[in-house]
Design a protein around this motif. Sequence first.
Motif, short mmCIF file in Angstrom:
data_model
loop_
_atom_site.label_atom_id
_atom_site.label_comp_id
_atom_site.label_asym_id
_atom_site.label_seq_id
_atom_site.Cartn_x
_atom_site.Cartn_y
_atom_site.Cartn_z
N ASP A 1 -92.24 -3.90 48.20
CA ASP A 1 -92.02 -4.67 46.99
C ASP A 1 -93.14 -4.44 45.97
O ASP A 1 -92.88 -4.34 44.78
N ALA A 2 -94.38 -4.36 46.47
CA ALA A 2 -95.51 -4.17 45.56
C ALA A 2 -95.42 -2.82 44.86
O ALA A 2 -95.74 -2.70 43.68
N ALA A 3 -94.98 -1.80 45.58
CA ALA A 3 -94.85 -0.46 44.98
C ALA A 3 -93.79 -0.48 43.89
O ALA A 3 -93.99 0.07 42.80
N LYS A 4 -92.67 -1.13 44.14
CA LYS A 4 -91.61 -1.21 43.12
C LYS A 4 -92.09 -1.98 41.90
O LYS A 4 -91.82 -1.58 40.76
N GLU A 5 -92.81 -3.06 42.12
CA GLU A 5 -93.32 -3.83 41.00
C GLU A 5 -94.29 -3.00 40.17
O GLU A 5 -94.27 -3.05 38.94
N ALA A 6 -95.15 -2.22 40.84
CA ALA A 6 -96.11 -1.38 40.12
C ALA A 6 -95.38 -0.29 39.33
O ALA A 6 -95.73 -0.02 38.17
N CYS A 66 -87.75 7.64 46.18
CA CYS A 66 -88.72 8.74 46.24
C CYS A 66 -90.03 8.36 45.58
O CYS A 66 -91.12 8.65 46.09
N ARG A 67 -89.97 7.69 44.43
CA ARG A 67 -91.19 7.24 43.75
C ARG A 67 -91.96 6.25 44.60
O ARG A 67 -93.17 6.29 44.69
N VAL A 68 -91.23 5.33 45.24
CA VAL A 68 -91.87 4.32 46.09
C VAL A 68 -92.56 5.00 47.27
O VAL A 68 -93.72 4.69 47.59
N TYR A 69 -91.89 5.95 47.93
CA TYR A 69 -92.49 6.64 49.07
C TYR A 69 -93.71 7.44 48.63
O TYR A 69 -94.73 7.46 49.31
N ALA A 70 -93.63 8.11 47.49
CA ALA A 70 -94.76 8.89 46.99
C ALA A 70 -95.94 7.97 46.64
O ALA A 70 -97.09 8.29 46.94
N LEU A 74 -99.54 8.11 48.44
CA LEU A 74 -100.77 8.26 47.67
C LEU A 74 -101.78 7.19 48.05
O LEU A 74 -102.95 7.46 48.29
N HIS A 75 -101.32 5.95 48.13
CA HIS A 75 -102.24 4.87 48.47
C HIS A 75 -102.74 4.99 49.91
O HIS A 75 -103.87 4.60 50.21
N GLY A 76 -101.91 5.53 50.80
CA GLY A 76 -102.38 5.80 52.15
C GLY A 76 -103.49 6.83 52.16
O GLY A 76 -104.50 6.67 52.84
N LEU A 77 -103.32 7.90 51.38
CA LEU A 77 -104.36 8.93 51.29
C LEU A 77 -105.63 8.40 50.63
O LEU A 77 -106.74 8.72 51.06
N LEU A 78 -105.46 7.58 49.60
CA LEU A 78 -106.63 6.98 48.95
C LEU A 78 -107.40 6.09 49.93
O LEU A 78 -108.64 6.10 49.94
N SER A 79 -106.67 5.35 50.75
CA SER A 79 -107.35 4.47 51.71
C SER A 79 -108.05 5.26 52.81
O SER A 79 -108.97 4.76 53.44
#
Length: 127
Positions: A1-6, A66-70, A74-79
């Motif tokens: 949900d947070a990814a979609k909101e962003a 696809c945008r949500v998964y990407a 990205l946030h997984g890699l950043l973390s």
Amino acid sequence: DAAKEAIYARLKKSEAGAGAMHFPLDRDAQYFEQLTAERIRTRYVKGFPQRFWWKPDGRRNEALDCRVYAYAALHGLLSMGLNLNKRVEALPPVPASRQSRNDPRPVTAPMTASPRRRRMAISSNYI
């Protein structure tokens, strides 16, 4: 949900710059219909509001997924410590012949990964 909101918040930005989304020129109207297919709704459960994402019947939302998964990847890699600024600084300089904004070819540099990870990435393309 947070990814979609962003993503939806970034889609609302009308000027280029930090936080704005950029798209290749070859995206058609169907892509953007898929990207904006879902709506936030509120339902009440035992008197308490609960927000949820609702997709009308018959609408496709693959572009949004696809945008949500990407975004999540990205946030997984950043973390895990990925520093995009360092990666950009490590790129070779752009030749003067490629500095034109009309050149649609991306400037890329190879990712450094172990041979095993490269094999895994290549083999996963065929799944």
